[in-house]
Design an enzyme around this catalytic site. Structure first.
Site, PDB file in Angstrom:
ATOM      1  CB  SER A  80     -19.180 -10.347  -7.950  1.00  0.00           C
ATOM      2  OG  SER A  80     -20.357 -10.752  -8.316  1.00  0.00           O
ATOM      3  CD  GLU A 120     -25.129  -9.083 -11.031  1.00  0.00           C
ATOM      4  OE1 GLU A 120     -25.207 -10.297 -10.986  1.00  0.00           O
ATOM      5  OE2 GLU A 120     -25.843  -8.359 -11.535  1.00  0.00           O
ATOM      6  CE1 TYR A 137     -22.237  -6.335  -4.896  1.00  0.00           C
ATOM      7  CE2 TYR A 137     -22.625  -7.640  -7.018  1.00  0.00           C
ATOM      8  CZ  TYR A 137     -21.983  -7.806  -5.762  1.00  0.00           C
ATOM      9  OH  TYR A 137     -21.244  -8.623  -5.212  1.00  0.00           O
TER      10      TYR A 137
HETATM   11  P1  NAP Z   1     -23.558 -10.751   3.088  1.00  0.00           P
HETATM   12  O1  NAP Z   1     -23.932 -11.544   3.571  1.00  0.00           O
HETATM   13  O2  NAP Z   1     -24.322  -9.564   2.258  1.00  0.00           O
HETATM   14  O3  NAP Z   1     -22.354  -9.939   3.867  1.00  0.00           O
HETATM   15  C1  NAP Z   1     -22.007  -8.396   3.450  1.00  0.00           C
HETATM   16  C2  NAP Z   1     -20.856  -8.127   4.829  1.00  0.00           C
HETATM   17  O4  NAP Z   1     -20.522  -6.693   4.591  1.00  0.00           O
HETATM   18  C3  NAP Z   1     -21.879  -7.825   6.173  1.00  0.00           C
HETATM   19  O5  NAP Z   1     -20.974  -8.329   7.082  1.00  0.00           O
HETATM   20  C4  NAP Z   1     -22.285  -6.529   6.376  1.00  0.00           C
HETATM   21  O6  NAP Z   1     -22.492  -5.906   7.634  1.00  0.00           O
HETATM   22  C5  NAP Z   1     -20.979  -5.653   5.537  1.00  0.00           C
HETATM   23  N1  NAP Z   1     -20.780  -4.459   5.188  1.00  0.00           N
HETATM   24  C6  NAP Z   1     -22.069  -4.026   4.380  1.00  0.00           C
HETATM   25  N2  NAP Z   1     -21.995  -2.724   4.323  1.00  0.00           N
HETATM   26  C7  NAP Z   1     -20.710  -2.215   5.163  1.00  0.00           C
HETATM   27  C8  NAP Z   1     -20.081  -1.070   5.424  1.00  0.00           C
HETATM   28  N3  NAP Z   1     -20.511   0.138   4.778  1.00  0.00           N
HETATM   29  N4  NAP Z   1     -18.922  -1.223   5.869  1.00  0.00           N
HETATM   30  C9  NAP Z   1     -18.776  -2.122   6.685  1.00  0.00           C
HETATM   31  N5  NAP Z   1     -19.213  -3.338   6.487  1.00  0.00           N
HETATM   32  C10 NAP Z   1     -20.349  -3.548   5.678  1.00  0.00           C
HETATM   33  O7  NAP Z   1     -22.297 -11.002   1.824  1.00  0.00           O
HETATM   34  P2  NAP Z   1     -21.788 -12.377   1.338  1.00  0.00           P
HETATM   35  O8  NAP Z   1     -22.628 -13.321   0.458  1.00  0.00           O
HETATM   36  O9  NAP Z   1     -20.980 -12.979   2.572  1.00  0.00           O
HETATM   37  O10 NAP Z   1     -20.696 -11.941   0.493  1.00  0.00           O
HETATM   38  C11 NAP Z   1     -19.426 -11.477   0.783  1.00  0.00           C
HETATM   39  C12 NAP Z   1     -18.668 -10.675  -0.346  1.00  0.00           C
HETATM   40  O11 NAP Z   1     -18.334 -11.401  -1.497  1.00  0.00           O
HETATM   41  C13 NAP Z   1     -19.463  -9.434  -0.622  1.00  0.00           C
HETATM   42  O12 NAP Z   1     -18.484  -8.396  -0.995  1.00  0.00           O
HETATM   43  C14 NAP Z   1     -20.118  -9.902  -1.960  1.00  0.00           C
HETATM   44  O13 NAP Z   1     -20.472  -8.695  -3.002  1.00  0.00           O
HETATM   45  C15 NAP Z   1     -19.319 -10.839  -2.596  1.00  0.00           C
HETATM   46  N6  NAP Z   1     -19.704 -11.714  -3.325  1.00  0.00           N
HETATM   47  C16 NAP Z   1     -20.710 -12.677  -2.935  1.00  0.00           C
HETATM   48  C17 NAP Z   1     -21.140 -13.956  -3.497  1.00  0.00           C
HETATM   49  C18 NAP Z   1     -21.970 -14.761  -3.086  1.00  0.00           C
HETATM   50  O14 NAP Z   1     -22.607 -15.295  -3.908  1.00  0.00           O
HETATM   51  N7  NAP Z   1     -22.185 -14.647  -2.134  1.00  0.00           N
HETATM   52  C19 NAP Z   1     -20.622 -13.921  -4.916  1.00  0.00           C
HETATM   53  C20 NAP Z   1     -19.550 -13.118  -5.417  1.00  0.00           C
HETATM   54  C21 NAP Z   1     -19.064 -11.989  -4.663  1.00  0.00           C
HETATM   55  P3  NAP Z   1     -23.781  -6.376   8.199  1.00  0.00           P
HETATM   56  O15 NAP Z   1     -23.910  -7.660   8.875  1.00  0.00           O
HETATM   57  O16 NAP Z   1     -23.769  -5.360   9.243  1.00  0.00           O
HETATM   58  O17 NAP Z   1     -24.842  -6.020   7.177  1.00  0.00           O
HETATM   59  N1  GDD Z   2     -33.068 -11.827  -4.673  1.00  0.00           N
HETATM   60  C1  GDD Z   2     -34.057 -12.248  -5.608  1.00  0.00           C
HETATM   61  N2  GDD Z   2     -35.614 -12.399  -5.208  1.00  0.00           N
HETATM   62  N3  GDD Z   2     -33.714 -12.831  -6.917  1.00  0.00           N
HETATM   63  C2  GDD Z   2     -34.895 -13.492  -7.645  1.00  0.00           C
HETATM   64  C3  GDD Z   2     -36.003 -13.318  -7.214  1.00  0.00           C
HETATM   65  C4  GDD Z   2     -36.644 -12.917  -5.935  1.00  0.00           C
HETATM   66  O1  GDD Z   2     -37.771 -12.899  -5.533  1.00  0.00           O
HETATM   67  N4  GDD Z   2     -36.820 -14.060  -8.289  1.00  0.00           N
HETATM   68  C5  GDD Z   2     -35.948 -14.447  -9.091  1.00  0.00           C
HETATM   69  N5  GDD Z   2     -34.880 -14.117  -8.866  1.00  0.00           N
HETATM   70  C6  GDD Z   2     -33.557 -14.162  -9.710  1.00  0.00           C
HETATM   71  C7  GDD Z   2     -32.990 -12.874  -9.971  1.00  0.00           C
HETATM   72  O2  GDD Z   2     -33.491 -12.164 -10.865  1.00  0.00           O
HETATM   73  C8  GDD Z   2     -31.343 -13.383 -10.310  1.00  0.00           C
HETATM   74  O3  GDD Z   2     -31.592 -13.513 -11.696  1.00  0.00           O
HETATM   75  C9  GDD Z   2     -31.331 -14.774  -9.490  1.00  0.00           C
HETATM   76  O4  GDD Z   2     -32.738 -15.076  -9.030  1.00  0.00           O
HETATM   77  C10 GDD Z   2     -30.527 -14.685  -8.456  1.00  0.00           C
HETATM   78  O5  GDD Z   2     -30.773 -13.427  -7.703  1.00  0.00           O
HETATM   79  P1  GDD Z   2     -29.966 -13.495  -6.249  1.00  0.00           P
HETATM   80  O6  GDD Z   2     -30.202 -14.691  -5.361  1.00  0.00           O
HETATM   81  O7  GDD Z   2     -30.334 -12.107  -5.603  1.00  0.00           O
HETATM   82  O8  GDD Z   2     -28.340 -13.245  -6.615  1.00  0.00           O
HETATM   83  P2  GDD Z   2     -27.677 -12.518  -7.712  1.00  0.00           P
HETATM   84  O9  GDD Z   2     -27.148 -13.235  -8.658  1.00  0.00           O
HETATM   85  O10 GDD Z   2     -28.356 -11.289  -8.274  1.00  0.00           O
HETATM   86  O11 GDD Z   2     -26.329 -11.919  -6.770  1.00  0.00           O
HETATM   87  C11 GDD Z   2     -25.831 -12.665  -6.045  1.00  0.00           C
HETATM   88  O12 GDD Z   2     -24.541 -13.231  -6.669  1.00  0.00           O
HETATM   89  C12 GDD Z   2     -23.693 -12.603  -7.172  1.00  0.00           C
HETATM   90  C13 GDD Z   2     -22.584 -13.522  -7.786  1.00  0.00           C
HETATM   91  O13 GDD Z   2     -22.967 -13.546  -8.987  1.00  0.00           O
HETATM   92  C14 GDD Z   2     -25.217 -11.869  -4.930  1.00  0.00           C
HETATM   93  O14 GDD Z   2     -24.678 -12.878  -3.701  1.00  0.00           O
HETATM   94  C15 GDD Z   2     -24.064 -10.669  -5.115  1.00  0.00           C
HETATM   95  O15 GDD Z   2     -23.548 -10.309  -4.029  1.00  0.00           O
HETATM   96  C16 GDD Z   2     -22.845 -11.726  -5.827  1.00  0.00           C
HETATM   97  O16 GDD Z   2     -21.997 -10.780  -6.101  1.00  0.00           O
END
Ligand code: NAP
Ligand code: GDD
Length: 344
Positions: A132, A134, A156
């Protein structure tokens, strides 16, 4: 021979898009699902129901090493995509040890299972780790690329750094075909409802229909590089088709603030966000990531990957999806949101 893929996190946003992609490419797709008191399979219903389901689900959890090892021995996948994680940054401050166990050590548990099974199979299993942006946290250079040092700012982010480096370490130590995709934020109409983009589009649609009055947010000045999840899962697959495993940044190289996301969302609905959005300090994080901007040159040149959906198109796709959802809820006479006051 039909190729077999195992996806952990198949019920999540990315898991659902990746499962669709792999099914369309003819894979036999297996998915790991956690046991829950509710189904939790809303995003993949169309892939698991009917007489001939496209995806086979197996109960398991990243905290259960022996269950993971047994499953991998049973399926003998050609490709494993590790998408499962406690993926919410804000929640990781409340559950740091759980986040470390699942998001960091969970990756090690899968790698250990692969290492064991790899010894008695002739074909190399290919592994994808969901790293990520992050991990860059308090960024030391902009834009961030594969060589940019990590400086995580949340439990995280720290857990993801462990998952990243243990994957690199197993690649170098045991000759595993293991690749990390360092993905910047990617969104969709299937995005979890407590991530900021979906929280905004969901609330704005409900406000438009008179089902909600205000939207409470934290830091409106945070800047992110937001892409479309459907584009990003293609990059995951492409990484595992390369002869050599490697690590790649996946991003759009475009920067927008949370405030801009609000402006565009509300204006799509003919509204002014200033009339509805209120800043609530409860949504601030103990340590914030102010800016993430990715340089995906390596993915573009080596994988021939480019994002297709623009920022504007992404916002419109999400707003339109949530307007439709809110209409259905209103017509059903119900309010299905129960998380308004959850701090995330
Ligand atoms: P998400 O919607 O939160 O999905 C997370 C998945 O992990 C869900 O299927 C969840 O199951 C499963 N999970 C959580 N805890 C688990 C456990 N203990 N054992 C087995 N499965 C578990 O996340 P996403 O946005 O699809 O992201 C996919 C991956 O990419 C994650 O690893 C995330 O950290 C990473 N990532 C995401 C982003 C982004 O912007 N979306 C960016 C960079 C990296 P449930 O449905 O049961 O909760
Ligand atoms: N969730 C959330 N809720 N974020 C908020 C809010 C709120 O009410 N208001 C402002 N934010 C700001 C957060 O402080 C952060 O700076 C930004 O919006 C994005 O927050 P999220 O959408 O929660 O995403 P993230 O960047 O913290 O994390 C996501 O992206 C990562 C990749 O950079 C997640 O998907 C992570 O799993 C992923 O790795």
């Amino acid at each position: 021979m039909q190729r077999r893929a195992l996806i952990t996190g198949v019920t999540g946003q990315d898991g659902s898009y990746l499962a669709e992609l792999l099914v369309s490419k003819g894979y036999a797709v297996h998915g790991l699902r956690r046991r829950s008191s509710t189904f939790g399979t809303e995003r993949i219903e169309h892939l698991i129901r009917g007489n001939d389901p496209c995806v086979e689900l197996h109960y398991g959890d990243l905290s259960d090493a022996s269950g993971l090892a047994r499953l991998i021995r049973q399926i003998r996948p050609h490709e494993v995509y590790n998408l499962a994680a406690q993926s919410h940054v804000r929640v990781s401050f409340d559950q740091p040890a759980y986040t470390a166990d699942v998001t960091a050590v969970g990756t090690l548990r899968i790698l250990e299972a692969l290492r064991d099974v790899q010894d008695d199979t002739s074909e190399q299993i290919r592994f994808y780790q969901a790293s990520s942006s992050e991990m860059y946290g308090k960024v030391v250079e902009t834009p961030q690329k594969e060589t940019t040092p990590f400086y995580p700012r949340s439990p995280y982010g720290v857990a993801k750094v462990y998952g990243h480096w243990i994957t690199v370490n197993y690649r170098e130590s045991y000759d595993l075909h293991a690749s990390c995709g360092i993905l910047f934020n990617h969104e969709s109409p299937r995005r979890g409802e407590t991530f900021v983009t979906r929280k905004i589009t969901r609330a704005a649609a409900r406000i438009k229909l008179g089902m909600q009055e205000k939207l409470h947010l934290g830091n409106l000045d945070a800047k992110r590089d937001w892409g479309f999840a459907g584009d990003y899962v293609e990059a995951m697959w492409l990484m595992l088709q390369q002869p050599q495993a490697d690590d790649y940044v996946v991003a759009t190289n475009e920067l927008h603030t949370v405030r801009e996301f609000c402006e565009l969302t509300f204006s799509r609905l003919g509204l002014d966000y200033l009339d509805f959005v209120e800043v609530d300090p409860r949504y601030f994080r103990p340590a914030e990531v102010d800016l993430l901007l990715g340089d995906a040159t390596k993915a573009r040149t080596t994988l021939d990957w480019t994002p297709r959906v623009s920022f504007q198109e992404l916002v419109e796709m999400m707003v339109d999806g949530d307007l439709e959802l809110a209409r259905r809820e209103r017509n059903a006479g119900g309010d299905t949101i129960s998380q308004h006051r959850m701090v995330a």
